[in-house]
Design a protein around this motif. Structure first.
Motif, PDB file in Angstrom:
ATOM      1  N   ALA A  81     -66.348  31.688 -20.217  1.00 52.81           N
ATOM      2  CA  ALA A  81     -65.176  31.283 -21.001  1.00 52.81           C
ATOM      3  C   ALA A  81     -64.627  32.401 -21.886  1.00 52.81           C
ATOM      4  N   PRO A  82     -65.451  33.086 -22.673  1.00 50.83           N
ATOM      5  CA  PRO A  82     -64.876  34.153 -23.520  1.00 50.83           C
ATOM      6  C   PRO A  82     -64.313  35.304 -22.702  1.00 50.83           C
ATOM      7  N   HIS A  83     -64.868  35.549 -21.538  1.00 52.44           N
ATOM      8  CA  HIS A  83     -64.371  36.638 -20.690  1.00 52.44           C
ATOM      9  C   HIS A  83     -63.031  36.265 -20.044  1.00 52.44           C
ATOM     10  N   LEU A  84     -62.860  34.976 -19.733  1.00 56.02           N
ATOM     11  CA  LEU A  84     -61.559  34.523 -19.232  1.00 56.02           C
ATOM     12  C   LEU A  84     -60.491  34.698 -20.301  1.00 56.02           C
ATOM     13  N   GLU A  85     -60.852  34.414 -21.546  1.00 52.79           N
ATOM     14  CA  GLU A  85     -59.903  34.618 -22.640  1.00 52.79           C
ATOM     15  C   GLU A  85     -59.541  36.094 -22.769  1.00 52.79           C
ATOM     16  N   TRP A  86     -60.527  36.965 -22.599  1.00 60.01           N
ATOM     17  CA  TRP A  86     -60.254  38.403 -22.672  1.00 60.01           C
ATOM     18  C   TRP A  86     -59.327  38.836 -21.550  1.00 60.01           C
ATOM     19  N   ILE A  87     -59.580  38.350 -20.347  1.00 62.57           N
ATOM     20  CA  ILE A  87     -58.716  38.691 -19.204  1.00 62.57           C
ATOM     21  C   ILE A  87     -57.294  38.216 -19.475  1.00 62.57           C
ATOM     22  N   ALA A  88     -57.150  36.975 -19.944  1.00 62.65           N
ATOM     23  CA  ALA A  88     -55.821  36.419 -20.195  1.00 62.65           C
ATOM     24  C   ALA A  88     -55.074  37.210 -21.267  1.00 62.65           C
ATOM     25  N   ALA A  89     -55.811  37.832 -22.188  1.00 59.57           N
ATOM     26  CA  ALA A  89     -55.180  38.628 -23.245  1.00 59.57           C
ATOM     27  C   ALA A  89     -54.856  40.044 -22.801  1.00 59.57           C
ATOM     28  N   HIS A  90     -55.306  40.435 -21.594  1.00 59.62           N
ATOM     29  CA  HIS A  90     -55.090  41.802 -21.110  1.00 59.62           C
ATOM     30  C   HIS A  90     -54.496  41.814 -19.702  1.00 59.62           C
ATOM     31  N   LEU A  91     -53.622  40.854 -19.421  1.00 60.85           N
ATOM     32  CA  LEU A  91     -53.045  40.746 -18.077  1.00 60.85           C
ATOM     33  C   LEU A  91     -52.200  41.956 -17.719  1.00 60.85           C
ATOM     34  N   ALA A  98     -42.443  41.902 -14.561  1.00 61.15           N
ATOM     35  CA  ALA A  98     -43.500  42.260 -13.611  1.00 61.15           C
ATOM     36  C   ALA A  98     -44.482  43.237 -14.234  1.00 61.15           C
ATOM     37  N   ALA A  99     -43.956  44.266 -14.895  1.00 60.09           N
ATOM     38  CA  ALA A  99     -44.823  45.268 -15.524  1.00 60.09           C
ATOM     39  C   ALA A  99     -45.632  44.659 -16.669  1.00 60.09           C
ATOM     40  N   ALA A 100     -44.997  43.788 -17.453  1.00 58.69           N
ATOM     41  CA  ALA A 100     -45.678  43.172 -18.585  1.00 58.69           C
ATOM     42  C   ALA A 100     -46.805  42.255 -18.143  1.00 58.69           C
ATOM     43  N   CYS A 101     -46.753  41.796 -16.902  1.00 66.14           N
ATOM     44  CA  CYS A 101     -47.788  40.898 -16.378  1.00 66.14           C
ATOM     45  C   CYS A 101     -48.808  41.635 -15.512  1.00 66.14           C
ATOM     46  N   GLY A 102     -48.704  42.958 -15.450  1.00 62.74           N
ATOM     47  CA  GLY A 102     -49.730  43.731 -14.765  1.00 62.74           C
ATOM     48  C   GLY A 102     -49.450  44.074 -13.325  1.00 62.74           C
ATOM     49  N   PHE A 103     -48.232  43.838 -12.848  1.00 69.61           N
ATOM     50  CA  PHE A 103     -47.894  44.182 -11.464  1.00 69.61           C
ATOM     51  C   PHE A 103     -47.391  45.625 -11.418  1.00 69.61           C
ATOM     52  N   GLN A 104     -48.004  46.429 -10.570  1.00 71.90           N
ATOM     53  CA  GLN A 104     -47.630  47.832 -10.453  1.00 71.90           C
ATOM     54  C   GLN A 104     -46.342  48.022  -9.664  1.00 71.90           C
ATOM     55  N   SER A 105     -45.988  47.015  -8.857  1.00 70.45           N
ATOM     56  CA  SER A 105     -44.789  47.093  -8.020  1.00 70.45           C
ATOM     57  C   SER A 105     -43.984  45.814  -8.177  1.00 70.45           C
ATOM     58  N   SER A 106     -42.679  45.972  -8.395  1.00 69.31           N
ATOM     59  CA  SER A 106     -41.831  44.786  -8.508  1.00 69.31           C
ATOM     60  C   SER A 106     -41.716  44.068  -7.172  1.00 69.31           C
ATOM     61  N   VAL A 107     -41.849  44.816  -6.076  1.00 69.69           N
ATOM     62  CA  VAL A 107     -41.821  44.195  -4.742  1.00 69.69           C
ATOM     63  C   VAL A 107     -43.027  43.282  -4.571  1.00 69.69           C
ATOM     64  N   THR A 108     -44.195  43.785  -4.966  1.00 65.97           N
ATOM     65  CA  THR A 108     -45.409  42.969  -4.904  1.00 65.97           C
ATOM     66  C   THR A 108     -45.288  41.747  -5.792  1.00 65.97           C
ATOM     67  N   PHE A 109     -44.727  41.942  -6.978  1.00 63.95           N
ATOM     68  CA  PHE A 109     -44.542  40.823  -7.896  1.00 63.95           C
ATOM     69  C   PHE A 109     -43.657  39.754  -7.281  1.00 63.95           C
TER      70      PHE A 109
END
Length: 333
Positions: free
Chosen positions: A211-221, A280-291
């Motif tokens: 659970a705490p690690h999921l919170e960390w992931i969600a805070a660093h998307l 897309a960039a703010a959510c961690g996608f390196q490519s807008s096409v992929t997003f």
């Protein structure tokens, strides 16, 4: 016109399935206090046997004529004969274009009505084999929480019915309202339909919980996260992290991460005026096409179409990182 949701109560109905659907759809209000849904419980007869108690149902099946969504809760004995009147009412509602959804063993009613023929569907894992053998024309998947076939949606039992209802709210009203509905129900909002129905063991109640690690992931998307990076943060090897993740969450770390990023993108599309590429960039996608490809596959529409539907400003071409939510996401990167 308010979206009418009709919940069909039958003899042997599982009360929890009926009430969870009523609670999810019935409590949602807009900023002016107006309900998003007109929720009606209906039945063939005024009194319904619910096992330990009886129900007095206020509406007959005629309300299905104006239903946009019909929910069929689970029943105690899914192999018992079903009312032909109810089956015909469901068939007519489907032909008129209503969305038909089942919770738990309610899938047997949909199958008996012929609504699942040739479709992928699910039900509670305990009775999935019975559904598959009794209705061989149905493509039964016993390993998922819910299956969305567009006009027909089926779910597994109990909490999976909640997940499906929240998913339908997300389809209708967007991620923000679905998140609010989950908070009202004190339920998780990020359980996807493809997750496993059950896990191999109970999550540890000690430091082994993710659970705490999921919170960390969600805070660093917005960061370029990998399984190795997430495992390191959790203090585990990649193999151990992946195994614990599957056991506790019911899916893989990268699939959970992708879904979390898409949900964050939905929130930003609803609330900000930034370019799609910026989101897309703010959510961690390196490519807008992929997003765009991932978004369409998971959300069912393009980011631009999603914004047009759920962002009142409809400003998909507006410049700048406007909106505190997006600014915070970028700053966290």
């Amino acid at each position: 016109m308010v979206h009418r949701v009709c919940i069909v109560a039958m003899d042997q109905v599982i009360p929890y399935d009926l009430t969870l659907a009523y609670e999810v759809f019935g409590r949602l209000r807009d900023d002016r206090g107006k309900p998003f849904y007109d929720v009606r419980v209906c039945a063939e007869a005024a009194r319904v046997d619910a096992g330990a108690f009886g129900l007095v149902v206020p509406f007959g099946l005629e309300v299905l004529t104006r239903a946009r969504t019909v929910i069929v809760p689970g029943i105690e004995n899914p192999l018992a004969p079903r009312s032909k009147t109810i089956l015909r009412a469901l068939q007519r509602a489907h032909r008129r274009g209503a969305r038909i959804a089942s919770i738990c063993s309610g899938a047997f009613v949909l199958a008996e009505a012929g609504l699942l023929d040739g479709r992928r569907a699910t039900t509670h894992w305990l009775c999935a084999d019975h559904l598959a053998s009794r209705y061989p024309q149905v493509k039964v998947d016993p390993n998922v929480l819910y299956v969305d076939e567009g006009e027909i949606v089926t779910s597994a039992g109990a909490s999976a019915g909640m997940d499906m209802c929240l998913h339908l709210v997300r389809r209708d009203l967007g991620q923000a309202v679905a998140t609010h509905a989950a908070r009202l129900a004190v339920a998780p909002v990020n359980r996807e339909g493809g997750q496993a129905q059950f896990i191999r063991r109970d999550p540890p109640r000690s430091s082994g919980s993710l659970a705490p690690h999921l919170e960390w992931i969600a805070a660093h998307l917005a960061k370029p996260l990998t399984v190795a990076r997430m495992a390191t943060q959790a203090g585990m090897s990649e193999r151990s992290f992946a195994r614990h993740f599957r056991e506790q969450i019911g899916t893989t770390p990268m699939q959970w991460l992708l879904n979390a990023r898409i949900r964050r993108a939905q929130e930003l599309l609803e609330s900000s005026t930034a370019y799609v590429d910026q989101i897309a960039a703010a959510c961690g996608f390196q490519s807008s096409v992929t997003f765009r490809s991932s978004f369409r596959r998971i959300a069912g529409v393009s980011p631009a179409d999603y914004r047009r539907r759920f962002n009142d400003a409809q400003t998909s071409d507006a410049p700048g990182l406007k909106g505190s939510v997006l600014g915070a996401a970028v700053g966290a990167a």
